[in-house]
Design a protein around this motif. Sequence first.
Motif, mmCIF file in Angstrom:
data_model
loop_
_atom_site.group_PDB
_atom_site.id
_atom_site.type_symbol
_atom_site.label_atom_id
_atom_site.label_comp_id
_atom_site.label_asym_id
_atom_site.label_seq_id
_atom_site.Cartn_x
_atom_site.Cartn_y
_atom_site.Cartn_z
ATOM 1 N N THR A 122 0.832 -1.208 0.000
ATOM 2 C CA THR A 122 0.000 0.000 0.000
ATOM 3 C C THR A 122 0.864 1.254 0.000
ATOM 4 O O THR A 122 0.569 2.221 -0.709
ATOM 5 N N LYS A 123 1.947 1.256 0.768
ATOM 6 C CA LYS A 123 2.892 2.383 0.762
ATOM 7 C C LYS A 123 3.453 2.580 -0.646
ATOM 8 O O LYS A 123 3.545 3.706 -1.143
ATOM 9 N N GLN A 124 3.835 1.468 -1.276
ATOM 10 C CA GLN A 124 4.375 1.537 -2.635
ATOM 11 C C GLN A 124 3.323 2.069 -3.606
ATOM 12 O O GLN A 124 3.638 2.871 -4.495
ATOM 13 N N ASP A 125 2.076 1.650 -3.437
ATOM 14 C CA ASP A 125 0.996 2.142 -4.297
ATOM 15 C C ASP A 125 0.821 3.651 -4.154
ATOM 16 O O ASP A 125 0.597 4.356 -5.140
ATOM 17 N N ILE A 126 0.928 4.145 -2.940
ATOM 18 C CA ILE A 126 0.806 5.592 -2.705
ATOM 19 C C ILE A 126 1.944 6.324 -3.405
ATOM 20 O O ILE A 126 1.720 7.345 -4.070
ATOM 21 N N GLU A 127 3.154 5.800 -3.266
ATOM 22 C CA GLU A 127 4.301 6.416 -3.946
ATOM 23 C C GLU A 127 4.121 6.375 -5.462
ATOM 24 O O GLU A 127 4.434 7.343 -6.155
ATOM 25 N N ASN A 128 3.612 5.258 -5.964
ATOM 26 C CA ASN A 128 3.396 5.129 -7.409
ATOM 27 C C ASN A 128 2.356 6.117 -7.915
ATOM 28 O O ASN A 128 2.505 6.678 -9.002
ATOM 29 N N ILE A 129 1.311 6.350 -7.147
ATOM 30 C CA ILE A 129 0.297 7.337 -7.541
ATOM 31 C C ILE A 129 0.934 8.717 -7.600
ATOM 32 O O ILE A 129 0.693 9.485 -8.534
ATOM 33 N N GLN A 130 1.753 9.034 -6.628
ATOM 34 C CA GLN A 130 2.403 10.346 -6.596
ATOM 35 C C GLN A 130 3.352 10.533 -7.772
ATOM 36 O O GLN A 130 3.560 11.648 -8.240
ATOM 37 N N LYS A 131 3.937 9.429 -8.263
ATOM 38 C CA LYS A 131 4.842 9.491 -9.414
ATOM 39 C C LYS A 131 4.112 9.250 -10.729
ATOM 40 O O LYS A 131 4.742 9.246 -11.784
ATOM 41 N N ALA A 132 2.803 9.025 -10.660
ATOM 42 C CA ALA A 132 1.984 8.703 -11.837
ATOM 43 C C ALA A 132 2.496 7.448 -12.535
ATOM 44 O O ALA A 132 2.481 7.337 -13.752
ATOM 45 N N ASP A 133 2.964 6.493 -11.744
ATOM 46 C CA ASP A 133 3.456 5.220 -12.270
ATOM 47 C C ASP A 133 2.378 4.170 -12.028
ATOM 48 O O ASP A 133 2.151 3.753 -10.897
ATOM 49 N N HIS A 134 1.715 3.755 -13.085
ATOM 50 C CA HIS A 134 0.640 2.782 -12.942
ATOM 51 C C HIS A 134 1.049 1.383 -13.417
ATOM 52 O O HIS A 134 0.219 0.497 -13.592
ATOM 53 N N SER A 135 2.331 1.152 -13.597
ATOM 54 C CA SER A 135 2.811 -0.114 -14.150
ATOM 55 C C SER A 135 2.611 -1.310 -13.210
ATOM 56 O O SER A 135 2.590 -2.451 -13.662
ATOM 57 N N HIS A 136 2.450 -1.066 -11.927
ATOM 58 C CA HIS A 136 2.327 -2.168 -10.972
ATOM 59 C C HIS A 136 0.908 -2.341 -10.435
ATOM 60 O O HIS A 136 0.697 -3.185 -9.556
ATOM 61 N N VAL A 137 -0.033 -1.576 -10.943
ATOM 62 C CA VAL A 137 -1.401 -1.600 -10.398
ATOM 63 C C VAL A 137 -1.984 -3.003 -10.433
ATOM 64 O O VAL A 137 -2.509 -3.496 -9.425
ATOM 65 N N GLN A 168 -4.937 0.585 8.195
ATOM 66 C CA GLN A 168 -6.106 1.439 8.028
ATOM 67 C C GLN A 168 -5.685 2.866 7.657
ATOM 68 O O GLN A 168 -6.266 3.487 6.768
ATOM 69 N N LYS A 169 -4.660 3.372 8.326
ATOM 70 C CA LYS A 169 -4.159 4.725 8.046
ATOM 71 C C LYS A 169 -3.688 4.832 6.591
ATOM 72 O O LYS A 169 -4.051 5.769 5.875
ATOM 73 N N PHE A 170 -2.892 3.864 6.147
ATOM 74 C CA PHE A 170 -2.387 3.902 4.776
ATOM 75 C C PHE A 170 -3.488 3.663 3.751
ATOM 76 O O PHE A 170 -3.456 4.240 2.661
ATOM 77 N N ASN A 171 -4.457 2.825 4.084
ATOM 78 C CA ASN A 171 -5.584 2.614 3.167
ATOM 79 C C ASN A 171 -6.392 3.886 2.984
ATOM 80 O O ASN A 171 -6.860 4.183 1.882
ATOM 81 N N LYS A 172 -6.563 4.653 4.058
ATOM 82 C CA LYS A 172 -7.277 5.933 3.951
ATOM 83 C C LYS A 172 -6.506 6.897 3.051
ATOM 84 O O LYS A 172 -7.085 7.579 2.208
ATOM 85 N N GLU A 173 -5.206 6.954 3.248
ATOM 86 C CA GLU A 173 -4.373 7.832 2.426
ATOM 87 C C GLU A 173 -4.421 7.399 0.957
ATOM 88 O O GLU A 173 -4.542 8.227 0.054
ATOM 89 N N TYR A 174 -4.352 6.099 0.731
ATOM 90 C CA TYR A 174 -4.421 5.550 -0.624
ATOM 91 C C TYR A 174 -5.769 5.877 -1.271
ATOM 92 O O TYR A 174 -5.828 6.310 -2.421
#
Length: 147
Positions: free
Chosen positions: A20-35, A95-101
């Motif tokens: 989930t942390k990695q997904d948040i970082e990927n969204i911030q970088k607009a990297d959708h290759s791992h979705v 839960q905290k990271f899921n909310k942020e995501y």
Amino acid sequence: MVKHYLDEAISELGELIAITKQDIENIQKADHSHVDDHSKKKTELVRKFEKTKSQLDNELVKLAQANAGTDLASMLSDEIKDRLAQLRDSLETLQKFNKEYAKSVVVVKEFYDSLLKTMLGAQNPSSYGDGTKSSLADAEKLLKLRI
């Protein structure tokens, strides 16, 4: 067995948190290759966690039934109590990271929806084809299928 299931559950939650942390970082970088990969892996981890949690619950129920009338907390060792606290902390962290995501996903979705409406002329319906809503809806479906 309780300790084993606790360790397993904590480990699975740790993996979910890391993805989930990695997904948040990927969204911030607009990297959708791992979705796709992350989505499948998270689904698998959630299933594993649910199974582990169910097994843990069953073990705790067995323990409580074997020692009827005794407070469950008094039967558990300090190590098990610490692991239960760690499990709770991991759940709260997830839960905290899921909310942020979720917030990030909503922001991106709103951006793409507004972009789509602008591209397809939703602001000015007469500028796109005959201006019917069905042509806009068809175009949105086509774009969503491609995404």
